[in-house]
Scaffold this active site. Sequence first.
Site, PDB file in Angstrom:
ATOM      1  N   CYS A  64       0.834  -1.202   0.000  1.00  0.00           N
ATOM      2  CA  CYS A  64       0.000   0.000   0.000  1.00  0.00           C
ATOM      3  C   CYS A  64       0.870   1.253   0.000  1.00  0.00           C
ATOM      4  O   CYS A  64       1.921   1.299   0.634  1.00  0.00           O
ATOM      5  CB  CYS A  64      -0.907  -0.015   1.234  1.00  0.00           C
ATOM      6  N   CYS A 141      -6.662  -1.827   7.470  1.00  0.00           N
ATOM      7  CA  CYS A 141      -5.929  -0.555   7.524  1.00  0.00           C
ATOM      8  C   CYS A 141      -5.835  -0.030   8.955  1.00  0.00           C
ATOM      9  O   CYS A 141      -6.821  -0.009   9.696  1.00  0.00           O
ATOM     10  CB  CYS A 141      -6.630   0.476   6.649  1.00  0.00           C
ATOM     11  N   CYS A 362       0.265  23.669   7.175  1.00  0.00           N
ATOM     12  CA  CYS A 362       0.552  22.289   6.787  1.00  0.00           C
ATOM     13  C   CYS A 362       1.829  22.206   5.971  1.00  0.00           C
ATOM     14  O   CYS A 362       2.100  21.181   5.342  1.00  0.00           O
ATOM     15  CB  CYS A 362      -0.630  21.691   6.022  1.00  0.00           C
TER      16      CYS A 362
END
Length: 412
Positions: A64, A141, A362
């Site tokens: 992933c 997950c 961010c």
Amino acid sequence: MQQFTIIRLGHQGDGIAEGPVFAPRTLPGEVVSGQLDGKVLTDIRIDMPSDDRVKPPCPHYKSCGGCALQHASDAFVADFKVGVVRQALDAQGIAADIRGIHTSPPRSRRRATLAARRTKKGVLVGFHARASDTITEIPECHLLTPDLLAARPAIADLAMAGASRKGAMAVTVTQSDQGLDLLVRGGKPLDGPLQITLAAIADRHDLARLTWEDEVIVTRRNPEQTFGAARVTPPPGAFLQATQDSEARLLSAVKEATQGASRIIDLFAGCGTFALPLAQTAEVHAVEGDRAMTAALDKGWRHATGLKRVTVEARDLFRNPIIAEDLAGFDAAVIDPPRAGAETQTEQLAAAQIPRIAFVSCNPVTFARDAKTLIAAGYCLDWVQVVDQFRWSAHVELAASFTLSHMALNEE
């Protein structure tokens, strides 16, 4: 096979050796071997592991692309992310009190975009593998909340009904107080029969809202988010902090930085993440470029009780920043720009000499650039709080407090 020693991590989380050679999922000090493809090392073998290397907790980690740093200890990741912030500030010549890092727990992501593709055998739903169109299914997950994971069957049904064989759909899933809110992009063109099928799928999986491209197919319950004393229904796909845990930490920092203010301007306000909780003690003017988001914020305020006055303004702060003269009268500002930062708006904030500024970012690099502008205008950078909202990624967020120098001196 060629052998390399990893010197450091880059800002994307890849190990970097002399060259430079980029080696994904390696750590500083490790000796690794692999095949060199340009500047990227592939088929990597760890010959001498770092003491900070751990076994990734998620069984999907190798295939992933959702996480980059699960192979590193929590302490290493924390030091790395604080270091990214410190390096960005150092590059601008800024010394700062960095309070450390707040990390969101596993299984706390309440918003994510999953890929879905029809295959000859059925449907794939998950995240793309690193730098690939391959979709990895993620039934276990460790990032997503249980509610988001539970959306996979609904997404599979949506893909079976409306995905093209030519490409993957992107499905943004958001956990709301009333259930799941899904926005689908990249599916077949909407027609009458497909709309009926999609509405039936939403009903079968008890979705709160389903949107196909820009068309709301059905709203069975308003997918509300709680911001302080207000309940807001964001427009489909609207920005939302990825975890409630980190949102709470960022809000706490913003409240501290604006403490005592009676009139606050909130720039890049979104749907009211900060504006509405701040309205419990101060009047707030919230500015956001997306008109649908300001409308949702305004409606949330009007239906709440016990809040002070909140006004909203839909305005593109990149093309049309609020000038210093119009910032007069505010005794605190909150600014939470996108990754590009807010260079021009920060210049106007600096010129306005607003006493207190809470800065949420961010992107440590653009934050440091904008912080330098404020410091040059007479502000003190009181502290920086690093927030790891996107656990196991290289992504870094922060909140910071600025006060005018003469104000800081008076308080001492």
